[in-house]
Design an enzyme around this catalytic site. Structure first.
Site, short mmCIF file in Angstrom:
data_model
loop_
_atom_site.label_atom_id
_atom_site.label_comp_id
_atom_site.label_asym_id
_atom_site.label_seq_id
_atom_site.Cartn_x
_atom_site.Cartn_y
_atom_site.Cartn_z
N TRP A 172 -45.30 -9.18 -6.39
CA TRP A 172 -46.10 -10.74 -7.09
C TRP A 172 -47.35 -10.00 -6.76
O TRP A 172 -47.50 -9.02 -6.35
CB TRP A 172 -46.29 -11.79 -6.18
CG TRP A 172 -45.83 -12.55 -5.85
CD1 TRP A 172 -44.25 -12.90 -6.54
CD2 TRP A 172 -46.23 -14.36 -4.97
NE1 TRP A 172 -43.77 -13.75 -6.37
CE2 TRP A 172 -44.68 -15.04 -5.73
CE3 TRP A 172 -46.61 -14.39 -4.87
CZ2 TRP A 172 -44.56 -16.14 -5.56
CZ3 TRP A 172 -46.35 -15.57 -3.38
CH2 TRP A 172 -45.42 -17.10 -4.09
N LYS A 176 -44.84 -11.98 -11.61
CA LYS A 176 -43.97 -11.75 -10.86
C LYS A 176 -43.12 -10.07 -11.39
O LYS A 176 -42.24 -10.13 -12.31
CB LYS A 176 -42.71 -12.34 -11.13
CG LYS A 176 -42.64 -13.73 -10.16
CD LYS A 176 -42.76 -14.99 -10.45
CE LYS A 176 -44.15 -15.96 -10.44
NZ LYS A 176 -44.29 -17.29 -11.34
N THR A 207 -55.33 -35.89 -12.46
CA THR A 207 -55.72 -34.38 -13.21
C THR A 207 -55.51 -34.17 -14.65
O THR A 207 -54.76 -34.54 -15.35
CB THR A 207 -55.08 -33.91 -12.45
OG1 THR A 207 -53.59 -34.04 -13.14
CG2 THR A 207 -54.91 -34.15 -11.07
N GLU A 240 -56.34 -33.70 -6.14
CA GLU A 240 -55.29 -34.21 -4.88
C GLU A 240 -56.12 -33.93 -3.44
O GLU A 240 -54.94 -34.17 -3.01
CB GLU A 240 -54.16 -34.01 -5.36
CG GLU A 240 -53.09 -33.96 -6.89
CD GLU A 240 -53.50 -33.29 -7.61
OE1 GLU A 240 -55.05 -32.08 -8.21
OE2 GLU A 240 -53.37 -33.30 -8.82
#
Lengths: 558, 558
Positions: free
Chosen positions: B456, B451, B194, B338
């Site tokens: 959020w 944040k 990755t 993944e």
């Protein structure tokens, strides 16, 4: 497989392929999809996949906590296709036990033999089937619990040694979730005995892994290829090789299921199709033959039904063409209990689509998927090429193909040499050819092929040619002993009422236009009232051979 | 999984799921399907799956016998999408070695680090990529053999410590069949690092089992759902998570592949589509954005292309609508290296098809398949419900999901706590919601979420709203420190040439019609020339945050 000690392992998660995963997925992601069960009166019963998930959890609690079913034990079903049967399909394996689907069309002695061999502790039975089950119970010492679902008189069960429970009472109030155990994917999940025509029935034990992989295959584009916009009319019984994998496969993709329960006659089937508008259906040819007659006699709006999967035995070309006319596209599939059953599916290759060859391809048994390896073995044990010409016995290998038969708990599995090759492939007992592009054409059962003077004559080719005659309703051809040639074909024919066709004209019909080579034409002919059938509706040629041997047939020799 | 010692085993054959099986199947049953590779001049190169099967066997012989590649060793590719790359895809894992696809867009130091970490012994390289590889070679001590395929000047390789071979010379005359070994299905088959934005790159090692299962899923109706009547234009690079699994999946079902090689610019892509008439294409949104501009400037007949799979990052709604107009149906998919990568596919559920909600569903990342279990974890580690409202970090589990990273031969795999939960699930780093019917809507990367005062704010929602303004070409929103709220959003905007839009009007546009809640509206604004991108074309917000921290942006506070 011999795992390598020094293999470099991957960094992938080691997550087992389990039936509980299919259930959890179907009852959440596809929670609004439905199982619609025909009840014979009024509106059918509708249960969402979410409800079935909740009720499967309740059933698992009941089996474990109330009936004491533990890991690896067998719980049997003696049921039609309906939503409760689907619940049993999921609850029993997901909790770690083994689902044993009983074929209710078997003779009572065979059924008793099978229940005892599997040592079933529980039988879930539809109320309507109590008359078939009750007389057997005295011979089933391992059965401790009978669980009854649906309408039907319970009194025949009175006095049975087994405890009798009502399904709905048993699951009522149980928790609607279950902490499904993390099993070994190779653990037994379900079993099904083959209705062998010789010897004792043989148990095939499917694993969580084999069922999971098979379900993925059923949902692949070139297999059944259904989506959550489809509703599948599952006529093929759930006691017949897991209804070709549909109950599991549909929970993977949210396909709705329409379940006919005991209403398998042409009229209610036509009514179901008209009122519930399924897009797909799966059944053996005899069911379709009956449905076609029904629709001809009494036309209905069956326009929703555009895809029909036919398996169990070959679909006669005339039937396929008739369904094409109705806008129903027939797709052949081949398989057997030992192949889970998906072995081949007859989706024509791209280059044939839209050409004259498309119909020819559709008449073959179809193409092998990636996970089914195939080879042909000739009469002398030699490997034959994939040339579309060389006919041999089909042998297959793959992760959802049986490599043995069940031989009872703690016993070594059975691997009879006539069923499994030394290197572990399944000998299917089917004879046919494979084309270079992997299409299987079956010509016969190995035991039905006629060995005439060192050559093979296909009984099925003769039957198909005979059945294309307008006066012939059914025809079965069997091998009979012949002094000169070893074996020769005997044609047994069912004629339409009032037909005046005689054997000479039928023989000429076969010879006409090169349908059948001259040396293959039968000399021996007889008229019968109907072709004897096995419990799953296939021609029972064993019976015909026996009747011939016993002099019970009135044979004309031309 | 902890296998049960006392599990009842099934009677199914124990056949491993191997890449050699996919190759053998594709090159026989689908032997006439084709890989069409663009060459930039004249007719493209066409190779049938049968030829690719034969050449893969030749390559395996060459690697084993001439270059001495043994089991578990890494052989790398540094290549575009083309038929030779497909041969490497099959030959290397099927013979028991590990295919390592190198991302040719990575910076040279990262590439060298990766090759050394994997200890690649062989690199197969396209001639056109020699200029990128040659300067690195001195830093790659493990590489003993360079195999060159296709046009390109070889002279930069002169003097390399590794032996240089011509691909075609190497395989010429080798046997066209190979006795593929029966491996453990959990053995390593392929690896991909990755391009992590922090720390060293991380190696994901796919197994035969994970690739096989993933390929079946790609072919399921509700994933890509292609058949042998399709041709897929595989724009997504083969060095990018196995080109989303297409090379393997197509060999299972005979889907033809159209490979663009190095011709990834809008004009040649449009030309390929017009002349080769693919029915499907797979690529990241930036490619489609470019293609759309090209087709607007110079209309072409692209009518064959009806299905487009978009992944890598979300497809802007305006782009999806524009492709709908062109008759190309965009289907979102979500995944990452993944996850092999297929995590979700946005096929709307049956009940939404044909309704207003259909487009909404298509804009989500899509629905999880059976084999991908998902859960959401809130800021405090709590499990959140699937209610379409509760936003949390997505965690996934399944047989083709990574459970660790590669840590070099003979070393224990890496399981960093920010990437894997204690019970082994992958923490995706993506933040979003899941609806009751299993549809994922991603709102942000966990590290990009803003944040603000214990709540959020989604940077992506702000970006999408900004990019729907007619004057905005691109917009990226990042969190910047704020004394009062902890963090607040900074809007960085690329305006169309000649635009007179100012920040006050852009802010009013966001507030208009309730697009964005008032407390979420950015106070800080800046104009940039273009949004910095990572090697795979995603917004590189790390760079923007750094530029802000270094005072390198001219920020206006409203």
């Amino acid at each position: 497989m011999s795992p390598r000690e020094d293999a470099v392992l991957s960094t992938m998660q080691d997550v087992p392929l389990l039936i509980s995963r299919i259930l959890t997925h179907g009852s959440t992601v596809h929670g609004t999809s439905q199982v619609i069960s025909w009840t014979g009166e009024g509106e059918p019963e509708r249960r969402s996949f979410a409800e079935i998930g909740a009720r499967s959890a309740q059933l698992a609690h009941a089996l474990r906590e109330d009936l004491g079913v533990t890991d690896g034990e067998r719980a049997a079903t003696f049921m039609w296709n309906n939503s409760v049967h689907v619940e049993a399909y999921f609850a029993i394996p997901a909790m770690g036990a083994v689902l044993h689907t009983l074929n209710l069309r078997l003779p009572p002695e065979q059924l008793a033999w099978i229940v005892n061999h599997a040592a079933d502790r529980v039988v879930i039975v539809n109320g309507s089937l109590i008359p078939l089950l009750a007389p057997l119970l005295a011979k089933l010492p391992t059965v401790e619990h009978i669980v009854v679902s649906g309408p039907g008189d319970r009194t025949p069960l009175e006095g049975a040694h087994a405890r009798v429970h009502e399904y709905e009472d048993l699951i009522a109030g149980k928790p609607t979730t279950y902490d499904w155990p993390e099993l070994d994917e190779r653990q037994a999940a379900a079993m099904c005995y083959t209705s062998g025509t010789t010897g004792d029935p043989k148990g095939v034990v499917f694993s969580h892994r084999s069922i999971y992989l098979h379900s993925m295959q059923v949902n692949m584009t070139q297999s059944m290829g259904l989506t959550d916009q489809d509703t599948s009319l599952v006529v093929v019984p759930q006691f017949h090789v897991n209804a070709w994998g549909l109950p599991h496969a549909t929970f993977m993709t949210g396909v709705n299921m329409l379940m006919p329960d005991r209403f398998l006659q042409p009229a209610p089937l036509a009514e179901m199709i008209e009122s519930q508008r399924p897009t797909h259906a799966a059944a053996v040819p005899t069911i379709w033959q009956g449905l076609l007659a029904e629709l001809t006699a009494k036309p209905r709006d069956v326009s929703s039904l555009t895809q029909v999967t036919i398996g169990g035995s070959a679909c006669p070309p005339a039937l396929m063409a008739a369904f094409d006319e109705l806008g129903m596209r027939v797709c052949h599939a081949w398989g057997m209990t030992e192949t889970s059953p998906l072995g081949t599916v007859s989706r024509p290759p791209a280059e044939a689509v839209g050409t004259e060859r498309e119909f020819e391809y559709r008449l073959t048994q179809g193409r092998f998927p990636t996970s089914v390896e195939a080879r042909l073995t000739g009469p002398g044990g030699e490997r034959l090429p994939w040339d579309g010409e060389s006919a041999g016995e089909l042998e297959v290998r793959g992760p959802w193909i049986a490599g043995a038969y069940y031989n009872g708990q703690d016993a070594e599995p059975l691997r009879p040499a006539d069923k499994f090759s030394e290197d572990g492939w399944l000998k299917t007992g089917d004879v046919g050819t494979i084309s270079a592009d992997g299409f299987l054409t079956l010509t016969d059962r190995a035991k039905d092929v006629i060995k005439s003077g060192g050559e093979w004559i296909s009984s099925v080719d003769l039957e198909n040619a005979l059945m294309s005659h307008p006066d012939v309703t059914e025809a079965a051809v069997v091998a009979v002993p012949d002094e000169k040639w070893g074996e020769r074909p005997l044609a047994t024919v069912v004629l339409k009422e009032g037909s005046t066709a005689d054997f000479t004209s039928l023989r000429a019909f076969l010879a006409d236009e090169g349908k059948i080579a001259k040396w293959q034409l039968p000399e021996r002919w007889t008229i019968i009232e109907s072709v004897p059938k096995t419990s799953v509706g296939k021609f029972d040629k064993k019976v015909l051979r026996r009747r011939y041997a016993e002099g019970d047939l009135d044979v004309t020799k031309l």
